[in-house]
Design a protein around this motif. Structure first.
Motif, mmCIF file in Angstrom:
data_model
loop_
_atom_site.group_PDB
_atom_site.id
_atom_site.type_symbol
_atom_site.label_atom_id
_atom_site.label_comp_id
_atom_site.label_asym_id
_atom_site.label_seq_id
_atom_site.Cartn_x
_atom_site.Cartn_y
_atom_site.Cartn_z
ATOM 1 N N GLY B 96 -4.929 -2.963 6.989
ATOM 2 C CA GLY B 96 -4.092 -3.145 5.810
ATOM 3 C C GLY B 96 -4.268 -4.530 5.206
ATOM 4 N N VAL B 97 -4.279 -5.535 6.090
ATOM 5 C CA VAL B 97 -4.426 -6.908 5.596
ATOM 6 C C VAL B 97 -5.792 -7.072 4.934
ATOM 7 C CG1 VAL B 97 -4.622 -9.300 6.312
ATOM 8 C CG2 VAL B 97 -2.817 -7.872 7.267
ATOM 9 N N ASP B 99 -7.654 -4.791 3.643
ATOM 10 C CA ASP B 99 -7.664 -4.021 2.402
ATOM 11 C C ASP B 99 -6.961 -4.773 1.281
ATOM 12 O OD1 ASP B 99 -8.849 -1.489 2.088
ATOM 13 O OD2 ASP B 99 -6.902 -0.792 1.279
ATOM 14 N N LYS B 100 -5.823 -5.371 1.647
ATOM 15 C CA LYS B 100 -5.025 -6.081 0.663
ATOM 16 C C LYS B 100 -5.821 -7.233 0.060
ATOM 17 C CE LYS B 100 -0.099 -7.092 0.733
ATOM 18 N NZ LYS B 100 0.986 -7.372 1.685
ATOM 19 N N HIS B 103 -8.813 -5.930 -2.083
ATOM 20 C CA HIS B 103 -8.499 -5.270 -3.352
ATOM 21 C C HIS B 103 -7.678 -6.136 -4.278
ATOM 22 C CE1 HIS B 103 -9.969 -1.818 -1.108
ATOM 23 N NE2 HIS B 103 -10.271 -1.353 -2.305
ATOM 24 N N ARG B 104 -7.732 -7.432 -4.054
ATOM 25 C CA ARG B 104 -7.116 -8.322 -5.045
ATOM 26 C C ARG B 104 -7.905 -8.229 -6.339
ATOM 27 N NH1 ARG B 104 -4.087 -12.770 -3.312
ATOM 28 N NH2 ARG B 104 -4.952 -13.914 -5.057
ATOM 29 N N SER B 136 -13.704 -2.516 -5.017
ATOM 30 C CA SER B 136 -13.737 -3.896 -4.540
ATOM 31 C C SER B 136 -15.186 -4.344 -4.388
ATOM 32 C CB SER B 136 -13.034 -3.989 -3.192
ATOM 33 O OG SER B 136 -13.346 -5.203 -2.592
#
Lengths: 444, 349
Positions: B96-97, B99-100, B103-104, B136
């Protein structure tokens, strides 16, 4: 004497092993305190010639990395009386010394102060077939010494060749390759009570330590307290311990006599405790803080609180004058010195060229002792502090540590003993291969 | 001793009794407090002593200082991770981290811009992109994509980059077709280095390009280009170049004439032919073949027409294109060869 030879040789090998490992402990088991020094041997070459430090008889190649001392337990007259207690005391002191050094120590050299030492002067003489002193002749002449009957249960602690003579030439320290027809040797043998020595060995074994050597405490303190000239010219070292008072006589850098009186500072404390009806610990405190042997007029006015913890107000508030205290101590000190004088007389100290007397040990710190001793033993009396060795903490430079320090010096620079020489071929069994080997080695 | 005792007022023969206690004058000593702290033996027990000595061993100390903490950390970590749910939670959390972050907005690629590509290549390039835009930039492996694009025959070089606006820019340099290659499997466009550009179905697609033929012609395409370049004056008549035996070139002209060029020095030989042609108009005569394979012995093969003219002049029977005498006089033409060596002819120039 052969099993002794083997035993001492084994200890000597152990010492060599310890030196290779670089760490060895010396243990001075006294009647009132046990001191342990952990020595690190860095080998020679630690100092260069330009540092202004000479070889110093091997003292510069080691340093003290850990020191501990604790109250001794279970000891009496320099002998082990209660094995378990002494073992505990040894454990305590070794553990704290190890903690101070932060190193595990496996080999220990111990000294024994009591155990009724007896000194013998032995003489041996052999003819030289080759007209020259060969290597094996030294061991032959040592073996040729007439050994008196030491008595039952005696063990030889030191057997040091003191003097060699080839024909008329005496006073040789190394007779090898001298030409002559006869080789003679004077040997000094110090025997102690075998059981006491066995007890010591047992106690140290129980502490998981390997015994790498045993020395006489009087000898060791003589090594530490006498300066080199005194050892060379002749001097007596009197180690005023708490259980025993050791006496050792040196000349030409060899110990020629050693003995011990079974009196000591402990007895003075006991006298104080009995005379003033105070506890032993308080008596010890009074002795060390206010004790003396020469009373002056001022001492009559100096009142000392006895103190105490008895719970009785009247008893705890008693006072005595310092003159009273001196009056208790002085007869006992005189008695000890009388005994020492008797021993020195028996040793023929009066015939020595230089009659220097050096007082050391914890008892030598009594104020005024030097004047009293000078009156009783002769004029050349001084209080000797032990030699300074590298890394020794300041609180261990007191005279009470002279036998521990002397033992360290002896470890660094051991004296030739009888068992350091090769055994003569005759001493081996008749059909031994080693005997044949030795015969070949000597004849080709 | 008697004189020393300041309290010795009692009878001397009795001995000294214990001091008298004045019981009520002060409180009794506290028994409980004394009992609570019995003097502890300062000596270590045998076990403690041995343990202490064991701990002083260098190996042991290293084990305790390094080995034990490492083992504990490994054990705690292992036990914690041994549970399936925890492991899944941990992984999903980490994912999750990641990915976060990935995908900024700063890392997103919104569109793709392709420059310098034809329509076909443009379409192919767009199809090659592994992800749907917007995506991304971490998902787009530019190096891999570049390799993939370069595998396309029509693309000579490609400059792929992600510009700050979130645009994936591809600057494509396409291969320029320089020659047509006819071989057993069909017809292909080659660029000037001989690399394939595309297949074509018919020669008419690119009439402007010269044609080469034969097995292995693509590998020698640069040489062919040079030859075509050099063929200047006879270019209008040139039908193509044919690779023979993957070794040398034949120049084929429109009326079936063939110039056999040598393996080495083909260009020089061609120049020689052009010079001959200029001087003597060689190629417009009835010459079937000019063989220049051997530099020192060029061979001309004259055509059927010319042969018959010679034969006629000699009074021999004429022969047909197959080398057989025509029916009018079969007996004469039986042993005739259809080629005549005229080695001295070119040397006159």
């Amino acid at each position: 004497m052969k099993d002794l030879y083997q035993g001492q040789r084994a200890m000597r090998n152990m010492r060599r092993q310890a030196m290779q490992r670089g760490v060895i402990a010396v243990l001075d088991i006294g009647t009132s305190k046990i001191a342990c020094l952990v020595l690190q041997f860095d080998g020679p070459g630690q100092f260069r010639e330009t540092d202004g430090v000479g070889p110093m008889a091997g003292q510069s190649n080691f340093r003290v990395i850990g020191m501990a001392h604790t109250r001794s337990r279970g000891m009496r007259f320099g002998e082990i009386q209660t094995m378990a207690e002494t073992e505990r005391a040894i454990r305590t002191v070794i553990q704290s010394a190890q903690k101070a050094a932060n190193v595990r120590v496996d080999h220990v050299i111990a000294c024994i102060s009591g155990a009724r030492p007896a000194s013998y002067g032995l003489a041996g003489e052999i003819g030289l077939d080759a007209g020259k002193v060969a290597e094996n002749d030294v061991s032959r002449v040592l073996a040729a010494c007439e050994v008196p009957d030491f008595g039952r249960g005696r063990e030889v602690l030191h057997a040091q060749p003191v003097n060699f003579a080839v024909d008329g030439k005496s006073g040789l320290s190394d007779p090898r390759d001298h030409t002559g027809d006869k080789l003679a040797v004077d040997m000094h043998v110090l025997t102690i009570d075998g059981d006491a020595a066995g007890n010591l060995v047992h106690c140290i074994r129980r502490c998981d330590m390997e015994l790498a050597g045993v020395a006489s405490a009087s000898y060791a303190s003589g090594l530490a307290a006498l300066v080199e000239d005194e050892q060379e010219l002749g001097a007596a070292c009197i180690d005023l311990g708490s259980g025993t008072t050791g006496v050792s006589v040196f000349i030409k850098k060899h110990m020629i006599f050693a003995d011990a009186v079974r009196f000591g500072g402990d007895l003075i404390t006991q006298d104080i405790a009995k005379g003033l009806r105070i506890s032993y610990a308080q008596a010890e405190r009074l002795k060390t803080l206010h004790g003396g042997v020469e009373a002056t007029g001022r001492d009559d006015h100096e009142m000392i609180d006895l103190g105490g913890d008895t719970g009785d107000w009247e008893t705890d508030r008693r006072q005595v004058s310092r003159a009273d205290l001196i009056g208790i101590m002085r007869p006992r000190v005189e008695e000890i010195l009388e005994n020492v004088a008797g021993i020195l007389e028996a040793a023929g100290f009066d015939f020595m060229p230089s009659r220097q007397v050096v007082l050391t040990g914890g008892g030598s710190q009594i104020p005024g002792l030097d004047t009293l001793a000078a009156r009783m033993l002769g004029h050349n009396v001084r209080i000797g502090r032990p030699l300074r060795i590298q890394g020794l903490p300041h609180n261990a430079t007191a005279p009470g540590f002279s036998s521990a320090i002397g033992l360290a010096l002896l470890t660094a620079h051991p004296q030739d003993e009888w068992w350091d020489f090769e055994m003569p071929a005759e001493a081996y069994p008749a059909r031994s291969i080693r005997r044949a080997y030795r015969w070949f080695k000597n004849n080709w | 001793m008697q004189g020393l005792n300041p309290f010795g007022h009692r009878d001397a023969d009795q001995g000294r009794p214990a001091p008298v206690r004045h019981v009520p004058s002060r409180p009794a000593p506290q028994v409980g407090a004394a009992k609570a702290t019995p003097r502890r033996d300062p000596a270590p027990s045998r076990l403690a002593y041995r343990l202490n000595r064991m701990m002083l061993r260098p190996l042991m100390r290293r084990l305790i200082r390094v080995g034990l903490p490492a083992f504990l950390i490994a054990m705690v970590g292992g036990i914690w991770l041994s549970d399936e749910t925890r492991r899944a939670n941990l992984y999903s959390g980490v994912d999750g981290v990641v990915d976060k972050v990935q995908h900024r907005d700063a890392f997103m690629v919104q569109s793709m811009r392709i420059e310098g590509a034809s329509e076909v290549v443009d379409k192919a390039l767009r199809a090659m992109l592994p992800v749907e835009l917007p995506a991304s930039s971490f998902d787009i492996d530019l190096a891999k994509l570049r390799e993939k694009v370069r595998m396309l025959d029509a693309v000579e070089a490609v400059d792929l980059r992600i510009t700050p606006g979130g645009v994936l820019t591809a600057v494509v340099t396409e291969r320029v077709p320089a020659v047509l290659w006819r071989h057993a499997r069909g017809l292909e466009l080659l660029d000037k280095t001989g690399h394939r550009v595309a297949s074509v179905t018919a020669r008419d697609v690119r009439k402007d390009l010269p044609i080469i033929a034969g097995e292995g012609a693509d590998r020698a395409a640069p040489e062919a280009m040079a030859l075509i370049e050099a063929a200047g004056p006879i270019l209008p008549r040139l039908r193509g170049l044919e690779r023979v035996g993957e070794r040398r070139w034949d120049l084929v002209l429109d009326n079936g004439q063939r110039v056999k060029l040598p393996e080495d020095g083909a260009l020089r030989a061609l120049e020689r032919v052009i010079a001959l042609n200029k001087a003597q108009d060689l190629l417009s005569r009835d010459v079937a073949e000019i063989d220049l394979r051997n530099e020192f012995r060029p061979v001309l093969q004259i055509g059927n027409e010319a042969q018959n003219a010679i034969r006629r002049a000699r009074g021999q029977a004429e022969i047909g294109p197959d080398g057989k005498p025509l029916e009018t006089n079969p007996s004469v033409a039986a042993g005739q060869k259809n080629s005549t060596k005229t080695g001295t002819n070119p040397k006159k120039t």
